[in-house]
Design a protein around this motif. Structure first.
Motif, PDB file in Angstrom:
ATOM      1  N   ARG B 200      10.631  23.997 -16.375  1.00  0.00           N
ATOM      2  CA  ARG B 200      10.007  25.293 -15.664  1.00  0.00           C
ATOM      3  C   ARG B 200       9.616  26.129 -16.763  1.00  0.00           C
ATOM      4  NH1 ARG B 200      14.563  28.294 -13.132  1.00  0.00           N
ATOM      5  NH2 ARG B 200      14.533  27.138 -11.416  1.00  0.00           N
ATOM      6  N   ARG B 204       5.306  27.488 -17.612  1.00  0.00           N
ATOM      7  CA  ARG B 204       4.919  28.647 -17.696  1.00  0.00           C
ATOM      8  C   ARG B 204       4.160  28.786 -19.161  1.00  0.00           C
ATOM      9  NH1 ARG B 204       5.407  30.404 -12.630  1.00  0.00           N
ATOM     10  NH2 ARG B 204       7.142  29.121 -11.815  1.00  0.00           N
ATOM     11  N   ASN B 207       0.616  27.749 -18.593  1.00  0.00           N
ATOM     12  CA  ASN B 207      -0.108  28.854 -18.097  1.00  0.00           C
ATOM     13  C   ASN B 207      -0.983  29.694 -19.062  1.00  0.00           C
ATOM     14  OD1 ASN B 207       0.477  28.113 -15.452  1.00  0.00           O
ATOM     15  ND2 ASN B 207       1.831  29.997 -15.132  1.00  0.00           N
ATOM     16  N   LEU B 208      -0.284  29.692 -20.215  1.00  0.00           N
ATOM     17  CA  LEU B 208      -0.721  30.367 -21.452  1.00  0.00           C
ATOM     18  C   LEU B 208      -2.090  29.854 -21.865  1.00  0.00           C
ATOM     19  CD1 LEU B 208       2.351  32.375 -22.590  1.00  0.00           C
ATOM     20  CD2 LEU B 208       0.325  33.309 -21.366  1.00  0.00           C
ATOM     21  N   LEU B 213      -2.651  30.428 -26.364  1.00  0.00           N
ATOM     22  CA  LEU B 213      -2.310  29.141 -26.678  1.00  0.00           C
ATOM     23  C   LEU B 213      -3.456  28.347 -26.461  1.00  0.00           C
ATOM     24  CD1 LEU B 213       1.481  28.778 -25.506  1.00  0.00           C
ATOM     25  CD2 LEU B 213       0.649  29.993 -27.620  1.00  0.00           C
ATOM     26  N   VAL B 253       1.602  37.136 -28.895  1.00  0.00           N
ATOM     27  CA  VAL B 253       1.567  35.886 -28.166  1.00  0.00           C
ATOM     28  C   VAL B 253       3.305  35.468 -28.305  1.00  0.00           C
ATOM     29  CG1 VAL B 253       1.050  33.558 -27.658  1.00  0.00           C
ATOM     30  CG2 VAL B 253      -0.735  35.267 -28.597  1.00  0.00           C
ATOM     31  N   THR B 256       5.023  37.778 -25.628  1.00  0.00           N
ATOM     32  CA  THR B 256       4.857  37.267 -24.423  1.00  0.00           C
ATOM     33  C   THR B 256       5.765  36.089 -24.232  1.00  0.00           C
ATOM     34  OG1 THR B 256       2.545  38.176 -24.518  1.00  0.00           O
ATOM     35  CG2 THR B 256       2.902  36.687 -22.731  1.00  0.00           C
ATOM     36  N   ASP B 259       9.075  36.864 -23.431  1.00  0.00           N
ATOM     37  CA  ASP B 259       9.294  37.609 -22.224  1.00  0.00           C
ATOM     38  C   ASP B 259       8.986  36.724 -21.101  1.00  0.00           C
ATOM     39  OD1 ASP B 259       9.669  40.133 -23.438  1.00  0.00           O
ATOM     40  OD2 ASP B 259       7.309  40.536 -23.257  1.00  0.00           O
ATOM     41  N   VAL B 260       8.215  35.806 -21.083  1.00  0.00           N
ATOM     42  CA  VAL B 260       8.204  34.813 -20.026  1.00  0.00           C
ATOM     43  C   VAL B 260       9.324  33.833 -19.901  1.00  0.00           C
ATOM     44  CG1 VAL B 260       6.855  32.696 -19.170  1.00  0.00           C
ATOM     45  CG2 VAL B 260       5.594  34.814 -20.103  1.00  0.00           C
ATOM     46  N   ALA B 262      12.239  34.445 -20.734  1.00  0.00           N
ATOM     47  CA  ALA B 262      13.518  35.246 -20.162  1.00  0.00           C
ATOM     48  C   ALA B 262      13.187  35.308 -18.686  1.00  0.00           C
ATOM     49  CB  ALA B 262      13.520  36.684 -20.726  1.00  0.00           C
ATOM     50  N   ALA B 263      12.029  35.469 -18.188  1.00  0.00           N
ATOM     51  CA  ALA B 263      11.729  35.691 -16.831  1.00  0.00           C
ATOM     52  C   ALA B 263      12.174  34.346 -16.056  1.00  0.00           C
ATOM     53  CB  ALA B 263      10.576  35.801 -16.355  1.00  0.00           C
ATOM     54  N   CYS B 264      12.053  33.108 -16.852  1.00  0.00           N
ATOM     55  CA  CYS B 264      12.372  31.720 -16.135  1.00  0.00           C
ATOM     56  C   CYS B 264      14.050  31.562 -16.067  1.00  0.00           C
ATOM     57  CB  CYS B 264      11.968  30.546 -16.991  1.00  0.00           C
ATOM     58  SG  CYS B 264      10.086  30.729 -17.155  1.00  0.00           S
ATOM     59  N   ALA B 265      14.944  32.303 -16.843  1.00  0.00           N
ATOM     60  CA  ALA B 265      16.406  31.843 -16.671  1.00  0.00           C
ATOM     61  C   ALA B 265      17.241  33.049 -16.280  1.00  0.00           C
ATOM     62  CB  ALA B 265      16.863  31.392 -18.103  1.00  0.00           C
TER      63      ALA B 265
END
Ligand code: ATP
Ligand code: MG
Lengths: 595, 265
Positions: B200, B204, B207-208, B213, B253, B256, B259-260, B262-265
């Protein structure tokens, strides 16, 4: 349930209490990171901007979105440092959930403002649940912002706003015990409707019901002062099909900018140019002080031209004219650089590598630290065969030295005004951005480079523009000339190439290079034979080779294969099918060409 | 048997994404040259190892680089006690004795090097050894495979058209979430839910791509992170050292990415 009298609506609880703070991180600095965050979380692309009309408003600011444009407040009052950072992330994550899981706008029809607010609240909860299903960590991000109002259980402040903030929390965190039947009803019905969440009608119905209940309880609602809670949520404007002003256009900046500069520049006030340029470091060329009008062209040289039909050079055939460069604010160049941080980053990386120099494997050396096997074998065979062997049988590595001078020659003819398939961006605007990136990178390497541009209006008027000379830095003066460049007229390439060659040949560097960037075939108003100017340009390239100047071309014309290889020779040009890629490609090409 | 060292004894674990096993087998039966495209760490090398094992062929792999010369591929004379002796290069070895020759990241090699494969990859199936004055006819089992990462080329670093057009191509991408989790769980030895979470996160980061990236986290990176977790390193830290730090040096980057994640778990 005790309810307050509506007249006593206490606005102080609606606004965070801290006074306006001094300098927080400006929004513009946050935007690139927030845009990435949005892309990372949802794979969604949106344009992030500051909310218009900032400052001095009574109402607390909320994000707002309209299609793919997301407006963010310059600052959230009462939130700073770490908390402010998290609040912006929370806001973008919430708006992104709408973008990712939202659907067609609701029709307000006969709904009352309170019902509209409630339906929006339910929709907020729905998209957040869907987002948290995919990204459970968002719960930790959003949760802390729910507390302020929702935990206020004091009956005296049980206004519609407070009840709604508490409902928002109840939907976010359904396990919390509730002491209010209306909240419990809202929560239970919301989750009971989960299988129908896809149907916008279900939430609409539920929101209307809950609104009616509040009405019956005589809870008053003032849509003028209502502010969505918690603070990270948006103002819901993007959810409804209100009579909206036309959405702000996407990506209109470059066009608008161009127009603005044009008009500002129109009457070139005497002295204004000097003032503008005086801002930067001094310009080694006296051009900026000369009284010449930017459109007063003066003949400076005559160049021969190759007549392929007659098979001879026509002496002094094309007249080169120059004028004082037009300028525009140097800050524009800065803006183009910032507009593509990706490119800037990649380019910087490339250049860093190039600067280090790359070890070249030098074969057939008289001395070295390794045997050059092929040479050694050849020598051994020669010895045995009784020949005199070549004794250079070693191999070594050496960092290649960079000693080169490059002149970038830009074709800025009329055709560069064309827009790139399906966008409002012109070839020219991409071209100058690309050149800006390349120049900024070159300034880093310390390689000597010049930037010139050309267009033509018949053989008597081959216009040659000097944007940056070899001797000067890529400073404000050069930048403002780059920003001031405008496209127009035709492409008499050979003549311009001869001027460029002459300039490059004058440089003392070991390697001299002219890099032509063009978007089409040479042509001019006074030439009908399509092969004529192609052949002349080919001749000019050959002359350059004779003068020890390498010429390489970057072609932006997908169908240019034939004439480009005719002019520059196979292997001495590249074609870039997607013009948008030029800012990325140009530095790569440079690095490859020069190592 | 001269190539026994190149024979693969154990089955290399490979989780098929689609019809690639059947397609490659068909191409192999015809000895068609194959090009495998796909981003880094998506299983190209593993696939070839698996196919070589499955087809019972020896596999000779060459990692291509810029300074590689044609001699590095075909061979050269070396000095020895008695004088000079010819030594076959890896390509010649595969051609003579019937192996699958895998040229990894072929675009890294210069174009004047890569053209040596031309006579091998058309109907002639021959390899001229100019210096030795020998014409090697390819063993009936010889097959050429190249890998190629379409993302990383610059305009000047690309295969010649005449090279490209000699190959049939398999296009690899990162496996779908289900399969990728399967792979990560198995290769890293972590529980399925950890693998699902890592995948997961990878989605994400992908997506970057284009937002700072050049490429998102590869399957290979997830396996590395998973292995650290298996060793007892915490999820956040494992992701930090195995994904965030290696993939970019840009502080913004990285922030980011954190942060991304952290949002996953
Ligand atoms: N389909 C798959 N089945 C099994 N393992 C896989 C698969 N895809 C990837 N892997 C795992 O990912 C790792 C990286 O894959 P591999 O080395 O084949 O990548 P690659 O595509 O060759 O990358 P590069 O282009 O960087 O060489 C492998 O070691 C393996 O553990
Ligand atoms: Mg590999």
């Amino acid at each position: 349930m005790t309810l307050s009298s509506p007249a006593k609506l206490d606005t102080s609880v609606l606004l965070p209490l801290e006074p306006e703070e001094e300098e927080e991180r400006p929004l513009s600095e946050r935007i690139p990171g927030l845009r990435r965050y949005l892309a990372g979380l949802y794979g969604a692309r949106a344009s992030l901007r500051a909310l218009p009309g900032e400052g001095g408003t009574q109402v607390a600011r909320r994000t707002s979105f309209d299609g793919r444009v997301l407006f963010l407040p310059e600052a959230y009052r009462g939130f700073r440092d770490e908390t402010a950072d998290r609040l912006y992330l929370a806001a973008v994550a919430h708006a992104g959930a709408h973008l990712a899981f939202g659907r067609a706008r609701f029709e307000p029809k006969s709904l009352k403002p309170l019902q509209i607010a409630l339906i929006s609240l339910l929709e907020d909860a729905r998209v957040e649940w869907l987002a948290m299903e995919a990204l459970p960590g968002l719960r930790r991000l959003w949760r802390p912002f729910h507390d302020a109002l929702a935990l206020d259980k004091d009956g005296a402040t049980a206004t519609a706003e407070v009840l709604m903030a508490r409902l928002a929390l109840a939907l976010f965190d359904p396990a919390r015990p509730l002491d209010n039947p209306w909240l419990a009803k809202g929560r239970d019905m919301f989750f009971a409707a989960m299988p129908e969440w896809d149907d916008p009608g279900a939430l609409r119905l539920l929101g209307s019901l809950l609104g009616n209940d509040l009405g019956q309880m005589r809870v008053q609602f003032n849509s003028k002062t209502y502010v969505v809670q918690p603070v990270y949520r948006d103002d819901n404007a993007g959810l409804w099909e209100f009579d909206r002003p036309p959405p702000p256009e996407e990506d209109d900046t470059s066009l608008a900018e161009a127009v603005r500069i044009e008009t500002r520049e129109k009457p070139p006030e005497p002295g204004e140019r000097e003032r503008r340029e005086a801002g930067g470091e001094s310009d080694p060329r006296p051009a900026s002080l000369s009284p010449l009008d930017p459109d007063q062209w003066i003949a400076v040289a005559r160049m021969p031209e190759w007549d392929h039909g007659a098979g001879r050079l026509r002496p002094d055939w094309a007249t080169i004219v120059e004028a004082t460069p037009r300028t525009a604010p140097a800050a524009l160049v800065e803006r183009w650089l910032e507009a593509r941080p990706d490119v800037a980053r990649r380019t910087a990386g490339l250049i860093r590598q190039a600067k280090v120099g790359r070890p070249a494997r030098l074969r057939r050396q008289g001395e070295g630290d390794r045997l050059d096997l092929d040479a050694a074998v050849r020598a051994a065979i020669d010895l045995r065969a009784g020949f005199d062997p070549d004794t250079r049988v070693f191999e070594r590595s050496a960092l290649s030295e960079r000693d080169l001078a490059m002149l970038v020659l830009l074709d800025i003819s009329e055709s560069t005004k064309d827009t790139i398939g399906g966008t409002a961006t012109s070839v020219f605007s991409v071209l100058r951005e690309a050149v800006a990136h390349l120049s900024a990178a070159l300034a880093e390497t310390g390689d000597r480079f010049a930037l010139h541009a050309f267009c033509s209006n018949g053989r008597d008027e081959v216009r040659y523009r000097r944007v940056k000379e070899f001797a000067e830095p890529f400073g404000n003066a050069a930048r403002s000339r780059l920003a001031g460049l405008r496209p127009g007229l035709s492409t008499r390439m050979g003549a311009a190439l001869r001027v460029a060659t002459r300039e490059a040949a004058r440089q003392l560097s070991h390697r001299r290079l002219v890099l032509v960037v063009t978007d089409g075939e040479p042509s001019d108003i006074d030439v009908t034979d399509p092969a004529y100017l192609v052949e002349d340009a080919r001749k000019a390239v050959q002359e350059a080779a004779g003068a020890g100047v390498d010429v390489f071309c970057v072609g932006l014309d997908k169908t240019g294969e034939t004439y480009l290889s005719r002019i520059f020779g196979r292997g001495n040009f590249v074609q870039i099918g997607k013009v948008e890629m030029l800012p990325d490609r140009l530095p790569q090409i440079y690095v490859r060409l020069t190592r | 048997m001269p190539l026994s060292a190149y024979q693969i004894a154990e089955e290399p674990y490979f989780e098929p994404q689609g019809g690639e096993v059947a397609l490659f087998s068909a191409a192999h039966a015809l000895r068609q040259p194959v090009m495998i495209k796909g981003p880094t760490g998506c299983g190209k090398t593993r696939f070839i190892e698996h196919m070589a094992w499955r087809l019972g062929r020896p596999l000779i792999t060459v990692a291509c680089h810029e300074d590689m010369t044609a001699s590095d591929l075909v061979g050269r004379y070396l000095l020895d006690a008695g004088g000079t002796a010819w030594h076959d290069g890896p390509l010649t070895l595969a051609v003579r004795h019937g192996a699958i020759c895998y040229l990894d990241e072929i675009v890294e090699a210069r174009q004047d090097t890569t053209v040596v494969v031309h006579p091998l990859t058309d109907d002639r199936r021959i390899l001229p050894l100019e210096k030795k004055n020998e014409l090697v006819r390819a063993h009936p089992d010889f097959q050429l495979v190249i890998s190629y990462n379409p993302g990383y080329q610059s305009v000047l670093k690309d295969l010649k058209e005449s090279t490209k057009q000699r190959f049939v191509a398999l296009d690899f991408a990162y496996p779908d979430a289900e399969r990728e989790a399967q792979i990560v769980a198995r290769e890293a030895g972590v529980a399925k839910d950890v693998a699902v979470l890592l995948v997961r996160i990878a989605e994400r980061t992908r997506n970057l791509k284009g937002h700072g990236l050049d490429e998102g986290a590869s399957t290979r990176m997830l396996i590395q992170a998973g292995r650290l977790i298996k060793q007892g390193v915490g999820l956040a830290e494992a992701c930090h050292v195995a994904l965030v730090l290696p993939i970019t040096d840009d502080m913004g980057v990285r922030e980011t990415l954190s942060d991304v994640i952290a949002a996953c778990a």
